[in-house]
Scaffold this active site. Structure first.
Site, mmCIF file in Angstrom:
data_model
loop_
_atom_site.group_PDB
_atom_site.id
_atom_site.type_symbol
_atom_site.label_atom_id
_atom_site.label_comp_id
_atom_site.label_asym_id
_atom_site.label_seq_id
_atom_site.Cartn_x
_atom_site.Cartn_y
_atom_site.Cartn_z
ATOM 1 N N LYS A 1 1.054 1.376 5.935
ATOM 2 C CA LYS A 1 -0.080 2.102 6.678
ATOM 3 C C LYS A 1 -1.742 1.596 5.857
ATOM 4 O O LYS A 1 -2.324 0.680 6.330
ATOM 5 C CB LYS A 1 -0.928 3.544 6.402
ATOM 6 C CG LYS A 1 -0.114 4.181 7.147
ATOM 7 C CD LYS A 1 -0.066 5.541 7.129
ATOM 8 C CE LYS A 1 1.289 6.187 6.457
ATOM 9 N NZ LYS A 1 1.746 7.636 6.413
ATOM 10 N N LYS B 1 -2.777 3.240 -7.607
ATOM 11 C CA LYS B 1 -3.941 3.393 -7.260
ATOM 12 C C LYS B 1 -4.887 3.038 -7.984
ATOM 13 O O LYS B 1 -6.312 2.435 -7.478
ATOM 14 C CB LYS B 1 -4.053 3.915 -6.961
ATOM 15 C CG LYS B 1 -3.059 4.905 -5.387
ATOM 16 C CD LYS B 1 -3.762 5.702 -4.514
ATOM 17 C CE LYS B 1 -2.298 5.432 -3.254
ATOM 18 N NZ LYS B 1 -1.904 5.999 -3.074
ATOM 19 N N LYS C 1 5.863 -5.348 2.662
ATOM 20 C CA LYS C 1 6.479 -4.222 2.520
ATOM 21 C C LYS C 1 5.605 -3.024 4.127
ATOM 22 O O LYS C 1 4.096 -2.977 3.266
ATOM 23 C CB LYS C 1 5.960 -3.093 1.706
ATOM 24 C CG LYS C 1 6.960 -1.835 1.705
ATOM 25 C CD LYS C 1 6.741 -0.312 0.889
ATOM 26 C CE LYS C 1 6.351 0.969 1.216
ATOM 27 N NZ LYS C 1 5.746 1.857 0.859
HETATM 28 P P1 ADP Z 1 2.754 4.295 3.972
HETATM 29 O O1 ADP Z 1 3.086 3.183 2.925
HETATM 30 O O2 ADP Z 1 2.733 3.511 4.850
HETATM 31 O O3 ADP Z 1 1.872 5.169 3.446
HETATM 32 P P2 ADP Z 1 4.912 6.475 3.521
HETATM 33 O O4 ADP Z 1 4.277 6.184 2.073
HETATM 34 O O5 ADP Z 1 3.456 7.997 3.498
HETATM 35 O O6 ADP Z 1 4.017 5.372 3.832
HETATM 36 O O7 ADP Z 1 5.948 6.924 3.565
HETATM 37 C C1 ADP Z 1 6.106 8.025 4.169
HETATM 38 C C2 ADP Z 1 8.435 7.946 4.178
HETATM 39 O O8 ADP Z 1 8.165 5.785 4.826
HETATM 40 C C3 ADP Z 1 8.634 7.487 2.517
HETATM 41 O O9 ADP Z 1 10.157 8.038 1.849
HETATM 42 C C4 ADP Z 1 8.895 5.836 2.713
HETATM 43 O O10 ADP Z 1 9.831 5.397 1.710
HETATM 44 C C5 ADP Z 1 8.805 5.921 4.253
HETATM 45 N N1 ADP Z 1 9.136 4.126 3.912
HETATM 46 C C6 ADP Z 1 7.396 3.639 4.119
HETATM 47 N N2 ADP Z 1 6.975 2.624 4.193
HETATM 48 C C7 ADP Z 1 8.701 1.785 4.620
HETATM 49 C C8 ADP Z 1 8.625 0.603 4.659
HETATM 50 N N3 ADP Z 1 8.306 -0.688 5.011
HETATM 51 N N4 ADP Z 1 10.741 0.864 4.595
HETATM 52 C C9 ADP Z 1 11.215 2.076 4.342
HETATM 53 N N5 ADP Z 1 10.617 3.074 4.228
HETATM 54 C C10 ADP Z 1 8.959 3.093 3.793
#
Ligand code: ADP
Ligand code: TRP
Length: 333
Positions: A199, A116, A196
């Site tokens: 959000k 970040k 990937k």
């Molecule tokens: P984001 O990247 O959308 O903010 P988070 O970091 O809050 O998502 O992830 C919440 C959970 O979902 C974590 O356990 C993460 O490993 C899983 N996760 C998030 N994005 C993916 C993805 N593109 N593929 C597989 N798992 C994911």
């Protein structure tokens, strides 16, 4: 504590609408694990979300949304304890104590924090110490197993480190070192732009999107410019990568065959994907609509889960207070 009933714990941040990356990367495994022997605890990490979301109404709304999503997708409150992080004040209490034992250098090595900063964000202290709060989440229930994605590995190592430091400092096994359980069953789910799904990249397909909104998302998935009539390689295509998550093996083979044969365009593949998603989440969508009409039930589930979690947390916290010399003149009910 005996080893008989293992405690499984995981959390998810309510920082936006949940997407299919979250589903295949985390939620699906959480729901599957509720069937295993042992106690499972799943919580909505709303304090963590404050590190990136400072709009009270929105955070409250997203928290309820995550609760609705999990229940609609099959979380059974009879089998798993499901609650909001903020219903367990012992978590922030323990986080403070762990913070007093945590070298600044350990947080400076945090991958997520470093990313970040590299991305130009001006990080707040909450983001910097995020792994300490996560450690408290885990340690406060004497968790044995923490199912998380690969990206959370470092935070579990930090948790083990801090538990070890605490036990060493105060001379007994007050906190239990958890095992991580890296969820390997799914690769990174790609977003509509091929990166990937996340959000933060604005490339998500929400689990509960439907109708025009869902169609628009699916149609916007980036593909290469191979002409319709030419053969295509399913293994390098984003649409097919998503199809694989939703289709059974024979359907996957059938669609892969069409890619390779030519005369089958990405538009056709997107239509199939749209149907597959709609079908896959059909029952959950129905269930969510029902739950939306009964928000009191949803709040009640969180309340009951919170009570159970709080009483477990208190069992771990009480000896921690005693050994650290933190005297308090009241007891939690
Ligand atoms: P984001 O990247 O959308 O903010 P988070 O970091 O809050 O998502 O992830 C919440 C959970 O979902 C974590 O356990 C993460 O490993 C899983 N996760 C998030 N994005 C993916 C993805 N593109 N593929 C597989 N798992 C994911
Ligand atoms: N950091 C996790 C994520 O972004 C969410 C989380 C918070 C968590 N506390 C936790 C996961 C404790 C497992 C255990 O996905």
């Amino acid at each position: 504590m005996t080893d008989k009933a293992k405690t499984i714990l995981s959390g998810i941040q309510p920082s936006g609408k949940l997407h299919i990356g979250n589903y295949f990367g985390a939620i699906r495994q959480h729901i599957a694990m509720q069937e295993q022997q042992g106690d499972s605890f799943y919580f909505i990490a709303n304090y963590h979300s404050l590190t990136s979301l400072n709009d009270g109404k929105t955070l409250e709304e997203y928290t309820l949304d995550v609760a609705l999503d999990y229940l609609a997708l099959g979380l059974d409150p009879e089998k798993a304890t499901f609650f909001a992080q903020s219903d367990v004040p012992q978590v922030t209490e323990l986080a403070w104590i762990l913070g007093t034992l945590c070298p600044v250098s350990l947080m400076e090595k945090g991958v997520s924090y470093k990313d970040k900063v590299a991305a130009g964000l001006n990080p707040n202290i909450g983001l910097f110490t995020y792994p300490i709060l996560q450690a408290a989440d885990i340690l406060i229930y004497h968790s044995d197993i923490v199912p998380v994605g690969e990206d959370q590995k470092q935070n579990i190592e930090i948790t083990r480190d801090l538990a070890g430091k605490f036990n060493h400092t105060y001379g007994d096994e007050y906190l239990k070192l958890p095992e991580e359980h890296i969820v390997k069953s799914v690769a990174i789910v790609p977003g509509t732009d091929g990166r990937k799904m996340s959000k933060s990249y604005n490339n998500t397909i929400e689990i509960f999107a439907e109708g025009k909104a869902l169609k628009k998302k699916v149609m916007s998935i980036q593909t290469d410019s191979t002409p319709l009539e030419d053969p295509k390689d399913p293994d390098t295509d984003n649409v097919f990568a998503l199809i694989k998550l939703f289709a059974d093996k024979s359907k996957q083979d059938e669609i892969a065959g069409k890619y390779r044969a030519g005369g089958y365009g990405y538009g056709h593949a997107k239509k199939e994907l749209l149907e597959l998603i709609t079908e896959y989440f059909g029952d959950a969508r129905e269930k969510r609509r029902e739950l939306e009409k009964n928000l009191d039930y949803v709040r009640d589930v969180l309340k009951t889960g919170g009570e159970k979690a709080r009483s477990r947390a208190e069992e771990v916290m009480q000896p921690v207070r005693e050994v650290t010399g933190i005297v308090r003149n009241f007891r939690y009910p």
